[in-house]
Design an enzyme around this catalytic site. Structure first.
Site, PDB file in Angstrom:
ATOM      1  N   ASN A   1       0.771  -1.160  -0.041  1.00 44.48           N
ATOM      2  CA  ASN A   1       0.018  -0.052  -0.022  1.00 44.48           C
ATOM      3  C   ASN A   1       0.874   1.184   0.115  1.00 44.48           C
ATOM      4  O   ASN A   1       1.560   1.322   1.101  1.00 44.48           O
ATOM      5  CB  ASN A   1      -0.894  -0.031   1.156  1.00 44.48           C
ATOM      6  CG  ASN A   1      -1.760   1.189   1.375  1.00 44.48           C
ATOM      7  OD1 ASN A   1      -1.747   2.251   0.525  1.00 44.48           O
ATOM      8  ND2 ASN A   1      -2.458   1.665   2.773  1.00 44.48           N
TER       9      ASN A   1
ATOM     10  N   LYS B   1       0.126   4.237   0.002  1.00 45.09           N
ATOM     11  CA  LYS B   1      -0.356   5.441   0.375  1.00 45.09           C
ATOM     12  C   LYS B   1      -0.181   6.753  -0.536  1.00 45.09           C
ATOM     13  O   LYS B   1      -0.002   6.655  -1.729  1.00 45.09           O
ATOM     14  CB  LYS B   1      -0.108   5.732   1.860  1.00 45.09           C
ATOM     15  CG  LYS B   1       0.005   4.423   2.498  1.00 45.09           C
ATOM     16  CD  LYS B   1       0.118   4.535   3.997  1.00 45.09           C
ATOM     17  CE  LYS B   1       0.060   3.407   4.647  1.00 45.09           C
ATOM     18  NZ  LYS B   1       0.238   3.395   6.123  1.00 45.09           N
TER      19      LYS B   1
ATOM     20  N   HIS C   1      -9.349   1.666   4.837  1.00 47.59           N
ATOM     21  CA  HIS C   1      -8.206   1.971   5.587  1.00 47.59           C
ATOM     22  C   HIS C   1      -8.276   2.673   6.657  1.00 47.59           C
ATOM     23  O   HIS C   1      -8.921   3.623   6.742  1.00 47.59           O
ATOM     24  CB  HIS C   1      -7.006   2.245   4.480  1.00 47.59           C
ATOM     25  CG  HIS C   1      -5.676   2.082   5.118  1.00 47.59           C
ATOM     26  ND1 HIS C   1      -5.290   3.164   5.887  1.00 47.59           N
ATOM     27  CD2 HIS C   1      -4.700   1.238   5.072  1.00 47.59           C
ATOM     28  CE1 HIS C   1      -3.927   2.838   6.343  1.00 47.59           C
ATOM     29  NE2 HIS C   1      -3.634   1.465   5.905  1.00 47.59           N
TER      30      HIS C   1
ATOM     31  N   GLU D   1      -6.586   5.054   7.764  1.00 53.99           N
ATOM     32  CA  GLU D   1      -6.339   6.366   7.614  1.00 53.99           C
ATOM     33  C   GLU D   1      -7.571   6.992   6.852  1.00 53.99           C
ATOM     34  O   GLU D   1      -7.691   8.054   7.091  1.00 53.99           O
ATOM     35  CB  GLU D   1      -5.019   6.486   6.733  1.00 53.99           C
ATOM     36  CG  GLU D   1      -3.853   6.268   7.295  1.00 53.99           C
ATOM     37  CD  GLU D   1      -2.559   5.596   6.768  1.00 53.99           C
ATOM     38  OE1 GLU D   1      -2.450   5.592   5.578  1.00 53.99           O
ATOM     39  OE2 GLU D   1      -1.706   5.052   7.391  1.00 53.99           O
TER      40      GLU D   1
ATOM     41  N   GLU E   1      -5.571  -4.917  10.571  1.00 52.27           N
ATOM     42  CA  GLU E   1      -4.489  -3.831  10.706  1.00 52.27           C
ATOM     43  C   GLU E   1      -4.755  -3.121  11.838  1.00 52.27           C
ATOM     44  O   GLU E   1      -5.556  -2.067  11.994  1.00 52.27           O
ATOM     45  CB  GLU E   1      -4.380  -2.886   9.503  1.00 52.27           C
ATOM     46  CG  GLU E   1      -4.032  -3.409   8.187  1.00 52.27           C
ATOM     47  CD  GLU E   1      -3.486  -2.423   7.360  1.00 52.27           C
ATOM     48  OE1 GLU E   1      -2.413  -2.798   6.706  1.00 52.27           O
ATOM     49  OE2 GLU E   1      -3.954  -1.432   6.878  1.00 52.27           O
TER      50      GLU E   1
ATOM     51  N   GLY F   1       2.411   2.133  10.632  1.00 50.60           N
ATOM     52  CA  GLY F   1       3.516   3.234  10.563  1.00 50.60           C
ATOM     53  C   GLY F   1       4.165   3.523  11.746  1.00 50.60           C
ATOM     54  O   GLY F   1       5.089   4.591  11.683  1.00 50.60           O
TER      55      GLY F   1
ATOM     56  N   SER G   1       3.218  -2.263  10.223  1.00 48.35           N
ATOM     57  CA  SER G   1       4.712  -2.420  10.476  1.00 48.35           C
ATOM     58  C   SER G   1       5.213  -3.621  10.053  1.00 48.35           C
ATOM     59  O   SER G   1       6.138  -4.119  10.718  1.00 48.35           O
ATOM     60  CB  SER G   1       4.990  -2.146  11.988  1.00 48.35           C
ATOM     61  OG  SER G   1       4.756  -0.555  12.316  1.00 48.35           O
TER      62      SER G   1
HETATM   63  P1  PGA Z   1       2.875   0.480   7.400  1.00 48.10           P
HETATM   64  O1  PGA Z   1       1.481   0.522   6.810  1.00 48.10           O
HETATM   65  O2  PGA Z   1       3.339  -1.116   6.959  1.00 48.10           O
HETATM   66  O3  PGA Z   1       3.712   1.322   7.157  1.00 48.10           O
HETATM   67  O4  PGA Z   1       2.810   0.151   8.945  1.00 48.10           O
HETATM   68  C1  PGA Z   1       0.569  -0.451   6.798  1.00 48.10           C
HETATM   69  C2  PGA Z   1      -0.679  -0.087   5.976  1.00 48.10           C
HETATM   70  O5  PGA Z   1      -1.313   0.903   6.510  1.00 48.10           O
HETATM   71  O6  PGA Z   1      -1.437  -0.751   5.272  1.00 48.10           O
END
Ligand code: PGA
Length: 251
Positions: free
Chosen positions: A9, A11, A96, A98, A168, A174, A213
């Site tokens: 992903n 982003k 997601h 976010e 997640e 992140g 992560s």
């Molecule tokens: P990350 O993001 O691997 O940077 O923690 C995962 C995601 O948001 O899908």
């Protein structure tokens, strides 16, 4: 037997030129993935979807990070499913965290989008997960169950066999604080049990990913869990060498 899935992903990262550079280096990766029964994919920004789709190895999944549930209309800044289909995009991430926190993406809205995607024979990757406060208050399963039951309401067994769910935990995205493999398996198994309650046996065909992560040095533990079928990876999917290492470490 569920095939493993590694989905990056991106982003809000990579210009079209940067996305193109990555896309052009995917042939070898897809070859390795195919030989080892792994599906590989990336989710670039809207602006890079077409250039990535046209330049990645043909068996690589290219997913949108979002879509609108209406086909067209006065929705400034949105992109519709027919627009994605027009450039041969057939996968889409929905819900997601976010988007849930910055764009008011509710479970009900996710449900409308998932229904619209299935009506168009597309594959939704439905993201669920609890916040840090919810985790600390022991509400993980309550939250995830609500997200699953509302987000996947009124779908048919036939539709959901192509569904992908991504667990997640928001506190792990992140942050470098990845969930333990025990937590990942416990929640992914719980999700499969709810899917079984809602849709029956077909729940065994639904792929469930862990995300948050995930890095080359910790991905293997998740894939060793019986109910974790792959990973949704943000930061570590941006660099081609790191992406390759993620793949190598799960085959
Ligand atoms: P990350 O993001 O691997 O940077 O923690 C995962 C995601 O948001 O899908």
């Amino acid at each position: 037997m569920r095939r493993k899935l590694l989905l990056g992903n991106w982003k809000m990262n990579k210009t079209s030129k940067e996305a193109l550079t990555f896309a052009k280096q995917t042939d070898e990766l897809v070859k390795i993935a195919k030989e080892n029964n792994v599906d590989l994919g990336v989710a670039p920004t809207y602006l890079s979807l077409q250039i990535v789709k046209e330049n990645v190895s043909c068996d690589m999944i290219v997913a949108s990070q979002n879509c609108h549930f209406e086909d067209y209309g006065a929705f400034t800044g949105e992109i519709s499913i027919p627009m994605l289909k027009d450039i041969d995009i057939s996968w889409c991430i929905i819900g997601h965290s976010e988007r849930r926190s910055y764009d008011n993406e509710t479970d009900e809205k996710c449900n409308k989008k998932i229904k619209a995607l299935f009506a168009n024979k597309m594959v939704p990757v439905y993201c669920v997960g609890e916040t840090l406060t919810q985790f600390e208050n022991g509400q993980t399963k309550e939250v995830v169950e609500r997200q699953i039951r509302i987000g996947l309401k009124d779908l048919t067994k036939d539709e959901v066999k192509n569904l992908v769910v991504a667990y997640e935990p928001v506190w792990s995205i992140g942050t470098g604080k990845n969930a333990s493999k025990e937590i990942a398996e416990d929640v992914c198994k719980f999700i499969r049990d709810i899917l079984c309650d809602m849709f029956g046996e077909v729940s065994e065909d639904i792929r469930i990913l862990y995300g948050g992560s995930v890095k080359p040095d910790n991905i293997k533990q998740y894939l060793s869990c019986p109910d974790v079928d792959g990973a949704l990876v943000g930061g570590a999917s941006l660099n081609i060498d790191s992406y390759k290492q993620l793949l190598i470490n799960i085959i």
